[in-house]
Scaffold this active site. Structure first.
Site: not given
Ligand SMILES: Cc1cc2nc3c(=O)[nH]c(=O)nc-3n(C[C@H](O)[C@H](O)[C@H](O)COP(=O)(O)OP(=O)(O)OC[C@H]3O[C@@H](n4cnc5c(N)ncnc54)[C@H](O)[C@@H]3O)c2cc1C
Ligand code: FES
Lengths: 653, 250
Positions: A49-51, A346, A417, A441, A457
């Protein structure tokens, strides 16, 4: 609830002194691996993933030998691809008064004062480099006519610091990282293992030295040895079964590491996103997020009279909302929060929706949904004006529900989420197990008990591009390059354990599907450990999880065998891990006797029904040490000191 | 709703494969297509039978994992929609639906509806990137990029790598996929230094896989869930021509 608390507090290893120079000083103080020696080190990165992708690519550029793993068929499909709204950075391109300090402050405050200041400050600092990096890679961020980068304000921030690529920011950032990774794969610096799932962590002489994996194509179990292991395996929202996460997101890699000794921090900090498409029926497999930006122009309401709401008997969702007059509607956010109205954060918006539905005023399947109405916006901006802002979201909504939001209100409901909790890491992103690093995450680091929009992100890429590649060198330089061999009793034992688990799962020949257990677990966790948590509910949940686990291990049916593709087996392994992990999640929620951010304990609220923190007793990170199947985990505390940010009670009235 | 499914079942790459029929009378029009398959699979699993293998992950139309032929069309007949976003209300009560894997030499079948699309990764590895090192860039606003170029590059960059373009093409060509990445990078100022080498390398990599040649059927753009335009193929062809000339003369 009594739990065993470890005597010595956990050390963050953050540099002391001025926070503004801490990261620079730290980078100077830590050890650096001689460039000529980097080739001798191998680093395992689990996750693309991004990480994971940003870390793997950067480590390879630096000269390390990298092995990168993901369970999808291609690294490009990691769940990061689904992020919509944007990424924060303290560029202050809009000249509206943003700064590193402000981003730092907002993040600590937004996290309800449960994050480590030093980490958050560093995050805000490197945020600006991320945007430079992404643009250099060709990420097509939104631009203004003059050719400069565009920004928007997101998630109630008072400045416009969010960079975006239409509603596909995650996709574009991930493709940037994936392309950087692809370049390193082509150059032979990264060996990529797609369709490969990590099933265990191997520890040798107290250090993380490798992993055991299952090749999801051939079914073969394999072991890999390295000088350090990096987990970037994402979050655990799917413990709720229904969430906005991709179907494959799981806790397996992190939980397996936890069972080998890595502490799991703040598992009860989970984020519920207020605007998702509600559950449509019992077959529902996942929930779709509708961007938070919709609340900028949409008005949230429920009918005042329950007879205009969901009717269990007939299965009617509610009376036609367009026929209800203003006096028949309760715009509950505007009523309760006159200043922020529909734009409350939120967690506040989510709880308010639950409260309305608990009163029998829900307007979707099962009475779980509220209206998000654009009639006023269409009147003000015209249909075209609304389409310009939200066209693609409206289209997506219509595709899924069949309803046209231009003419009838949307139905929305909160959904799990994001998970702020994760494996505990120090300032170097190293877990308590030497040689095990955790990024993105999957770690617990920067968001405290509530994450701000567009900050995940930022954190994933900060970890992968700009933090881990330095801090891991400090560890590697100290331990030196070691021989890499999987021929040892530790590897053998971990492989045998993985094989035993697979055999056991395949040996099950009950009458229930894997998913039926996942659904059941999810419902229970959502009910008792979701948006509002009580002592009784959590105690009940803690009693029920072991029973459900027991039933799983006698009633589930996992067809097929261990050779070749077996998706039932893949899911069964993940559900089995969720069934164990859920217990520490509930325990954490039960023992944190306060409300903060995403963790709302009904017993701890202000008179106005808002979350009430207890800074006196709970200003710490809870890091849980696994102690065995039938014994309770031990709680390690990392005290949180706030030197720079003043603690206040959040108020959005 | 009542739905009759003819599903391609194939045990592995070497199995011959066959259609199997499943009839459901309890389908809700609000289900997504994959949720309908989940229900079928759930039953199979609880009976100890192997469920239908298909790929999926995000179920939001963005990861590109899902995709098979629905009544002969990749992702089904609804325009600009991935399989995971297709809903049963698009079908009539009593419908008979045939589902099979993408059929293309470049995408060998792995099992049931799952195919191997790793060729796409190899095409990207050949040059689908801008060669910069982490940290070696200038300030993000140092290079202004006109909105028009940025938007055009973005349109090309929205490709999700699902492979529907290949599956729909009578020649099983991968030109839309390759062209999309080339257009994205070749349009932007950052992508200029490597423009022609990149084009040359990616086209060579594409040709080395089992993909056919484009003969302008245009099916690919019709089935593309992101609506990527044939312009990217034209752009690729132009750049490829120029690349051969430039790389030879330099
Ligand atoms: C719908 C949605 C919208 C969002 N929008 C935003 C937004 O606008 N802005 C924002 O900042 N954040 C947003 N987020 C949050 C953000 O997308 C995620 O937190 C972030 O992308 C996580 O990145 P990651 O690299 O940590 O993990 P992931 O992207 O989840 O990657 C995990 C990787 O680990 C691999 N993996 C996992 N387990 C294993 C295993 N056992 N073995 C091998 N590999 C494994 C996977 O294959 C994958 O490659 C959004 C999230 C969702 C769900
Ligand atoms: S499952 Fe991700 S695009 Fe369909």
């Amino acid at each position: 609830m009594q739990v065993q608390v470890a005597d010595t507090p956990l050390q963050s290893n953050a540099p002391t002194g001025d926070i503004r120079t801490a990261w620079d000083r730290h980078r100077f103080d830590i050890k650096v691996v001689n460039p000529a020696n980097k080739r001798k080190y191998t680093v395992i990165v689990v996750g693309s993933g991004l990480a994971g992708a940003s870390a793997a690519a950067t480590l390879a550029e630096l000269g390390y030998n990298v092995l990168c793993f993901c369970f999808q068929d291609s690294p490009r499909r990691a769940h990061s691809i689904a992020a919509q709204g944007g990424i924060n950075a303290a560029k202050n391109y809009q000249n509206d008064g943003d700064s590193i300090w402000r981003l730092f402050y907002d993040t600590v405050k937004g996290g309800d004062y449960r994050a480590r200041e030093s980490n958050v400050y560093r995050l805000a600092q490197v945020s600006v480099n991320i945007i430079d990096q992404a643009v250099g890679q060709g990420v097509p961020f939104a631009r203004e006519y003059g050719g400069m980068l565009a920004n928007r304000s997101f998630g109630g921030a008072l400045v416009s610091r969010t960079f975006y690529a239409r509603g596909q920011t995650g996709q574009q950032l991930l493709l940037g990282a994936y392309q950087a990774l692809s370049r390193q794969i082509a150059d032979g610096n990264v060996t990529m293992f797609p369709r490969t799932e990590m099933l265990d962590l191997v520890i040798q002489d107290g250090h993380a030295r490798g992993i055991v994996t299952r090749n999801l194509m051939s079914g073969k179990l394999e072991s890999y040895c390295a000088d350090a292991v990096v987990l970037g395996s994402g979050g655990y929202s799917n413990v709720f079964y229904l969430s906005t996460n991709a179907m494959g997101c799981n806790v397996t890699a992190a939980w397996r590491a936890a069972k080998r000794g890595a502490y799991f921090a703040n598992p009860c900090y989970t984020q519920i996103h207020p605007t998702c498409i509600p559950v449509g029926g019992s077959y529902q497999s996942k929930l779709t997020l509708m961007s938070e930006s919709l609340r900028n122009d949409g008005r949230v309401w429920v009918p005042k009279d329950p007879k205009h709401c969901w009717d269990e008997g007939s299965g009617r969702l509610g009376a036609d909302p367009t026929t209800l007059g203003t006096e028949q509607r309760d715009y509950y956010l505007e009523r309760r929060y006159p200043t922020f109205g529909n734009l409350v954060p939120r967690d506040v918006a989510s709880r308010a929706a639950k409260m309305a539905c608990d009163e029998g005023k829900g307007v979707a399947f099962g009475g779980r949904g509220v209206y998000l109405d654009f009639a006023e916006a269409v009147g003000r901006l015209g249909k075209d004006g609304v389409a310009e802002r939200y066209g693609n979201l409206f289209e997506m909504y219509q595709r899924i529900t069949g309803d046209d939001p231009y003419s009838t209100p949307m139905r929305i409901y909160p959904a799990p989420h994001y998970t702020m909790g994760g494996l505990w890491v120090d300032y170097n992103l190293q877990s308590n197990v030497p040689g095990l690093f955790v990024i993105g995450e999957a770690n617990f680091s920067d968001h405290g008990s509530n994450r701000l929009g567009a900050s995940a992100l930022m954190q994933g890429l900060a970890d992968g591009y700009f933090v881990l590649p330095y801090t891991i060198g400090h560890y590697l330089a100290q331990v030196g390059a070691r021989p890499k061999s999987t021929e040892s009793s530790d590897f053998k034992a971990a492989e045998d354990a993985a094989e035993g688990r697979i055999k056991k799962l395949l040996g099950m020949s009950g009458t229930k599907s894997v998913d039926s257990f996942h659904r059941e677990l999810g419902l229970k966790v959502w009910e008792h450990c979701g948006m509002a948590r009580t002592r009784e509910g959590l105690t009940e949940l803690l009693g029920e999880i072991p029973k459900l686990r027991e039933r799983f291990w006698s009633e589930v049916n996992v067809p097929g065998n261990d050779r070749g593709v077996n998706q039932s087996l893949e899911r069964a392994g993940r559900v089995a891990d969720f069934l164990e992990f859920a217990e520490v999640l509930a325990l954490d929620a039960l023992t944190r006797e306060e409300s903060c951010g995403g963790h709302f304990r009904v017993e701890h609220q202000t008179e106005g029904g808002e979350a009430k923190r207890n800074d006196e007793d709970f200003s710490f990170v809870s890091a849980w040490e696994y102690t065995g199947e039938d014994s309770q985990p031990v709680l390690h505390k990392e005290p949180l000191d706030f030197e720079y940010v003043k603690l206040t009670q959040r108020s959005y009235k | 709703m009542k739905i009759t499914l003819n599903v391609w079942r194939q045990n592995g790459p070497n199995d011959k494969g066959r259609f199997e029929t499943y009839v459901r009378t309890d389908v809700s029009e609000h289900m997504s297509f994959l949720e309908m398959l989940d229900v079928v699979n759930d039953d199979l699993e609880s009976q100890g039978k192997e469920p239908i293998v298909f790929e999926h992950d995000c179920r939001e139309g963005i990861c590109g994992a899902c995709g098979f032929m629905i009544n002969g069309v990749p992702h089904g007949h609804r325009a600009r929609t991935t399989t995971c976003q297709l809903h049963m209300r698009e079908f009539k009560d009593g419908a008979e639906i045939t589902i099979e894997p993408f059929r293309a030499k470049g995408f060998p079948v792995v099992k049931d509806l799952m195919v191997d699309r790793s060729a796409f990764d190899r095409i990207i590895q050949a040059g689908g990137y801008i060669s910069i090192r982490t940290g070696s860039t200038v300030d993000a606003n140092a290079t202004p990029i006109g909105k028009e170029i940025a938007d055009q590059a973005f349109d090309a960059a929205t490709c999700i790598g699902c492979g529907a373009c290949v599956a729909s093409c009578p020649n099983a060509a991968a030109m839309l996929f390759t062209g999309a990445k080339l257009s994205h990078l070749n349009l932007m100022p950052q992508g200029q230094p490597e423009r022609y080498q990149r084009t040359q390398d990616m086209v060579t990599a594409m040709d080395a896989e089992d993909f056919g040649h484009c003969s302008n059927f245009g099916e690919c753009t019709v089935v593309c869930p992101k609506g990527i335009s044939l312009d990217v193929i034209a752009q690729m062809n132009r750049d490829h021509l120029r690349a051969q000339w430039k790389l030879r003369s330099s």
